[in-house]
Design an enzyme around this catalytic site. Structure first.
Site, PDB file in Angstrom:
ATOM      1  CB  SER A 296     -25.526 -37.607  11.787  1.00 24.10           C
ATOM      2  OG  SER A 296     -24.516 -38.567  11.890  1.00 24.10           O
ATOM      3  CG  ASP A 307     -32.440 -40.260  25.881  1.00 20.52           C
ATOM      4  OD1 ASP A 307     -33.506 -39.663  25.657  1.00 20.52           O
ATOM      5  OD2 ASP A 307     -32.039 -41.217  25.185  1.00 20.52           O
ATOM      6  CE  LYS A 321     -26.368 -40.466   8.418  1.00 14.39           C
ATOM      7  NZ  LYS A 321     -25.430 -41.023   9.416  1.00 14.39           N
TER       8      LYS A 321
END
Length: 558
Positions: A296, A307, A321
């Protein structure tokens, strides 16, 4: 036909079509509302008839609760009904705060025990210890109670008093403790320090509403102490408040950078989250540790930093998740925690590992296979994939935990021996200096053997199964039997041998349990990272500028 007339006809046609479309949409909406109303009427009538005519008395609360939970369970594991009596536990998961005595408890042997008092909290301050069996709370015996019921009695408004009576190993009479409940605030950052060659280390345990502030304070303190790079440990962190994840990413990336976006069926819930503050340090080399328990909000931090090519991610694949929950109020002070959206990290990927909207015929679900995932690119053009959690940049090799170690933990041998050890030793050296001696390990071995310890010997079980299959398929002749007997002799388990073969692993697990008795959660973390392959790899990479730059496609000069 003139252009003007043609334009009028086209406009009229569009209005007519849009009118038909609007009517069709309204008709579908009416049909759906009718189906909902019809089925709710059926449910109410069905329960009323059962309540009147079923041969036994029906527990209304349990029956309806089971029905609600079954309905929600068909959606995803995160959409759930939270009745009033469970709201305190829910708020504790998001705030890290509750009122009680400040201790973990555990259920075993049809009784409830103190398992881990928190440092500086009422349970620890009055002298409650791990291994104490709770027998009474105030004037009520709790023997035979489940841990949930005991927990409910131990909690209560701050500054209220209670008495806890326990049975302590090695003490003949019962011991009673008078406590005053206190507002318990669990730290999101229970430990940070300088670990190796100017490398800072921060362990973040949860994303409560103070998580970002605690990480920021730890980072600023470590910078004052001269660190030149940082490890952020998110292993085992199951997440929490999404906005805290955005703020933590903001500590390391510039203002105005997109961290994630959320998209749901209700477009009003769609949102883009960007950093809003100037960072604490946007150039310091950074490594993030993750594992299968990283989920999460933890995955938002790890995934966004990956990223953006801001950190090297080290460890094992995260949980996966990528769903966002919100709460909605319900009658009688209940609450619905409901999945409202999916989140997407900066490269555009969704890291949700299970698509709950597409189930197998039997209702089961499975992780999305790697072959069906899609490629995305980081800020510097590195390939990352969606659909299966965060895959680390570096996955250090690690030894698989032993079978014997698992059963020693599961059957409380480490816990019980540490209880006896703490009763015999008032103090120990600090957690960084503590080392289990040969004599102490031998004493533990004798303790295990004295308890007639039994554990699942997988190789013997698999060999036995193979023998049965060979008999069933007609391959068990005299020659095969001799080969099986020879293999059984080779695999004959010896407890002494196993305790020696896996000594390093067993000694560390035992050391963690002993150190916790004196130095609590902080001591547990210090011992756990003593010979940590992920942390060691992080230190090597952070102290090797060329390798760090190569992993992230950075210019070698930072």
């Amino acid at each position: 036909m003139g252009k003007r007339k043609l334009g009028f006809v086209c406009a009229a046609t569009l209005l007519l079509c849009s009118g038909f479309a609007g009517e069709a949409k309204a008709e579908r909406s009416d049909e759906r509302n009718f189906e909902i109303s019809r089925n709710l009427d059926i449910f109410n009538s069905l329960f009323r008839e059962l309540n009147l005519f079923y041969v036994d008395t029906i527990n209304a609360e349990k029956a309806i609760s089971d029905g609600v939970n079954s309905m929600l369970g068909r959606l995803d594991p995160y959409t759930e009904y939270i009745p009033e009596k469970e709201k305190d536990d829910f708020f504790f998961s998001t705030t890290g705060e509750y009122a009680g005595i400040g201790s973990l408890i555990m259920e075993r042997d049809n009784a409830v025990y103190i398992s881990e008092p928190y440092e500086g909290m009422p349970a620890q301050l009055v002298g409650l210890r791990p291994g104490d069996k709770i027998v009474m709370i105030d004037n009520d015996t709790v023997l035979g109670w489940k841990s949930a019921k005991v927990s409910e009695r131990l909690k209560g408004p701050a500054n209220t008093k209670l008495k806890v009576t326990v049975e302590r190993p090695g003490v003949e009479s019962l011991i009673s403790f008078d406590l005053t409940r206190k507002k318990i605030q669990m730290p999101a950052v229970p430990y940070y320090d300088v670990v190796c060659d100017h490398v800072g280390y921060i362990y973040l345990s949860s994303f409560t509403d103070s998580a970002a502030d605690e990480v920021k304070r730890a980072l600023q303190d470590l910078k004052r102490r001269g660190i030149t790079s940082l490890v952020l440990d998110l292993r085992g962190n199951g997440g929490g408040i999404l906005e805290q994840a955005v703020q933590i990413v903001n500590l390391f990336v510039p203002k105005g950078v997109e961290v994630l976006s959320t998209r749901g069926r209700n477009k009003k819930m769609d949102k883009i989250y960007k950093t809003t503050q100037e960072p604490v340090d946007e150039t310091m080399p950074l490594a993030v540790l993750i594992d299968g328990g990283t989920a999460s909000s933890s995955e938002i931090v790890a995934g966004a930093l990956q990223d953006l090519d801001r950190a090297v991610i080290i460890g094992s694949r995260s949980y996966g998740k990528g769903l966002v929950q919100s709460t909605r109020p319900l009658p009688y002070n209940g609450m619905l925690k409901v999945t409202i959206a999916r989140y997407y990290i900066p490269s555009g990927r969704l890291i949700q590992a299970i698509d709950y909207s597409h189930r197998n015929p039997d209702g089961s679900v499975a992780r999305i296979p790697d072959s069906l995932t899609n490629e995305f690119k980081t800020a510097h053009g590195r390939i990352v994939r969606d659909g299966g959690g965060i895959k680390p940049d570096i996955e250090p090799e690690r030894e698989r935990g032993s079978n014997i170690g698992y059963y020693l933990m599961k059957d409380f041998y480490f816990f019980d021996y540490a209880t006896r050890y703490a009763a015999e030793h008032d103090t120990i050296v600090g957690p960084k200096e503590f080392k289990l001696s040969d004599e102490e390990y031998e004493a533990f071995k004798e303790f295990v053997k004295s308890k007639n310890f039994k554990y699942d010997k997988q190789s013997e079980r698999i060999l036995s199964d193979l023998k049965e299959v060979a008999k069933f398929e007609g391959y068990f002749d005299e020659n095969t039997q001799k080969q099986f007997e020879a293999l059984e002799a080779c695999l004959n388990h010896d407890l002494d041998r196993d305790l020696d073969t896996f000594r390093d692993e067993i000694a560390q697990l035992l050391s963690v349990e002993i150190i916790k008795r004196y130095y609590f959660q902080k001591g547990e973390i210090i011992e756990s990272i003593r010979d940590d392959s992920d942390l060691e790899e992080a230190c090597r990479i952070l102290n090797d500028e060329a390798r760090y730059s190569q992993i992230l496609n950075l210019s070698p000069k930072r």
